[in-house]
Motif scaffolding. Sequence first.
Motif, PDB file in Angstrom:
ATOM      1  N   SER A  57      10.365 -13.882 -78.797  1.00 47.00           N
ATOM      2  CA  SER A  57       9.836 -14.660 -79.925  1.00 47.00           C
ATOM      3  C   SER A  57      10.298 -14.119 -81.280  1.00 47.00           C
ATOM      4  O   SER A  57      10.244 -14.820 -82.277  1.00 47.00           O
ATOM      5  N   ASN A  58      10.728 -12.883 -81.331  1.00 49.21           N
ATOM      6  CA  ASN A  58      11.161 -12.272 -82.590  1.00 49.21           C
ATOM      7  C   ASN A  58      12.641 -11.903 -82.555  1.00 49.21           C
ATOM      8  O   ASN A  58      13.057 -10.910 -83.137  1.00 49.21           O
ATOM      9  N   ALA A 108       5.667  -8.118 -90.612  1.00 45.67           N
ATOM     10  CA  ALA A 108       4.617  -8.142 -89.578  1.00 45.67           C
ATOM     11  C   ALA A 108       5.229  -8.423 -88.205  1.00 45.67           C
ATOM     12  O   ALA A 108       4.828  -7.816 -87.203  1.00 45.67           O
ATOM     13  N   ALA A 109       6.199  -9.327 -88.166  1.00 47.03           N
ATOM     14  CA  ALA A 109       6.863  -9.640 -86.890  1.00 47.03           C
ATOM     15  C   ALA A 109       7.607  -8.427 -86.347  1.00 47.03           C
ATOM     16  O   ALA A 109       7.569  -8.147 -85.147  1.00 47.03           O
ATOM     17  N   ASP A 132       7.347   1.653 -83.821  1.00 45.81           N
ATOM     18  CA  ASP A 132       6.528   2.730 -83.243  1.00 45.81           C
ATOM     19  C   ASP A 132       7.344   3.568 -82.254  1.00 45.81           C
ATOM     20  O   ASP A 132       7.252   4.797 -82.254  1.00 45.81           O
ATOM     21  N   ASN A 153      11.036  -9.094 -76.277  1.00 47.52           N
ATOM     22  CA  ASN A 153      10.461  -9.828 -77.410  1.00 47.52           C
ATOM     23  C   ASN A 153      11.311 -11.030 -77.790  1.00 47.52           C
ATOM     24  O   ASN A 153      11.916 -11.063 -78.847  1.00 47.52           O
ATOM     25  N   TRP A 184       6.875  -5.266 -86.870  1.00 47.31           N
ATOM     26  CA  TRP A 184       5.875  -4.324 -86.355  1.00 47.31           C
ATOM     27  C   TRP A 184       5.289  -4.788 -85.036  1.00 47.31           C
ATOM     28  O   TRP A 184       4.993  -3.969 -84.157  1.00 47.31           O
ATOM     29  N   SER A 185       5.121  -6.094 -84.884  1.00 45.31           N
ATOM     30  CA  SER A 185       4.494  -6.608 -83.653  1.00 45.31           C
ATOM     31  C   SER A 185       5.356  -6.370 -82.414  1.00 45.31           C
ATOM     32  O   SER A 185       4.848  -6.376 -81.301  1.00 45.31           O
ATOM     33  N   THR A 186       6.642  -6.144 -82.607  1.00 45.09           N
ATOM     34  CA  THR A 186       7.524  -5.890 -81.458  1.00 45.09           C
ATOM     35  C   THR A 186       7.318  -4.502 -80.862  1.00 45.09           C
ATOM     36  O   THR A 186       7.691  -4.266 -79.718  1.00 45.09           O
ATOM     37  N   GLY A 187       6.762  -3.591 -81.629  1.00 47.41           N
ATOM     38  CA  GLY A 187       6.578  -2.222 -81.159  1.00 47.41           C
ATOM     39  C   GLY A 187       7.812  -1.350 -81.317  1.00 47.41           C
ATOM     40  O   GLY A 187       7.785  -0.153 -81.014  1.00 47.41           O
ATOM     41  N   LYS A 214      13.824  -3.368 -76.539  1.00 45.55           N
ATOM     42  CA  LYS A 214      12.740  -4.189 -77.095  1.00 45.55           C
ATOM     43  C   LYS A 214      13.165  -5.646 -77.224  1.00 45.55           C
ATOM     44  O   LYS A 214      12.355  -6.550 -77.064  1.00 45.55           O
TER      45      LYS A 214
END
Length: 158
Positions: free
Chosen positions: A132-133, A83-84, A92, A130, A86-89, A126
Amino acid sequence: MIGKRAYLDLEGDIPNKKILDSGKKMGRTQSEYNEVTHFNIKRKNKMKYISVPTNQEAMARLDLDQCIMGDLIEFTLNKVDYAALWSTGVIDEINEKLNVSIDDYEDERITGIEKLTEAKRIVESKKALNKSNDIIIDNLLLQINSAIENNTGVFFFF
């Protein structure tokens, strides 16, 4: 084995008959038979993998699902890590820019020095956004760097 019912129940028997409350045996209907023999066993905590073959021979074995010990450098993601990521984008953007389809229930690969270099550029950009990740992004970047170094690829087993 006689008949067309060849599936087994959890005890390893062909459950053609059921036992009634009275103790008598009675034949099962097809739907009852299907219910006791067709299992939908869900994997708990299914892990996701980002794998890099260590050389060309290992990559060939991976394609044949015949890897041996030492063939792969693997990064395992649990649900939270996935999930982390994916949350970074980043996934995608990789999908869009490299015309790949990294997604749930998909196996995808990035091979070739041009695509790997572009994936590295995307991940590095990215990473700057990001904080946090960092660990997740760093591990993805390590996998891409390993693929470039080994002249292989990055394989996503999601």
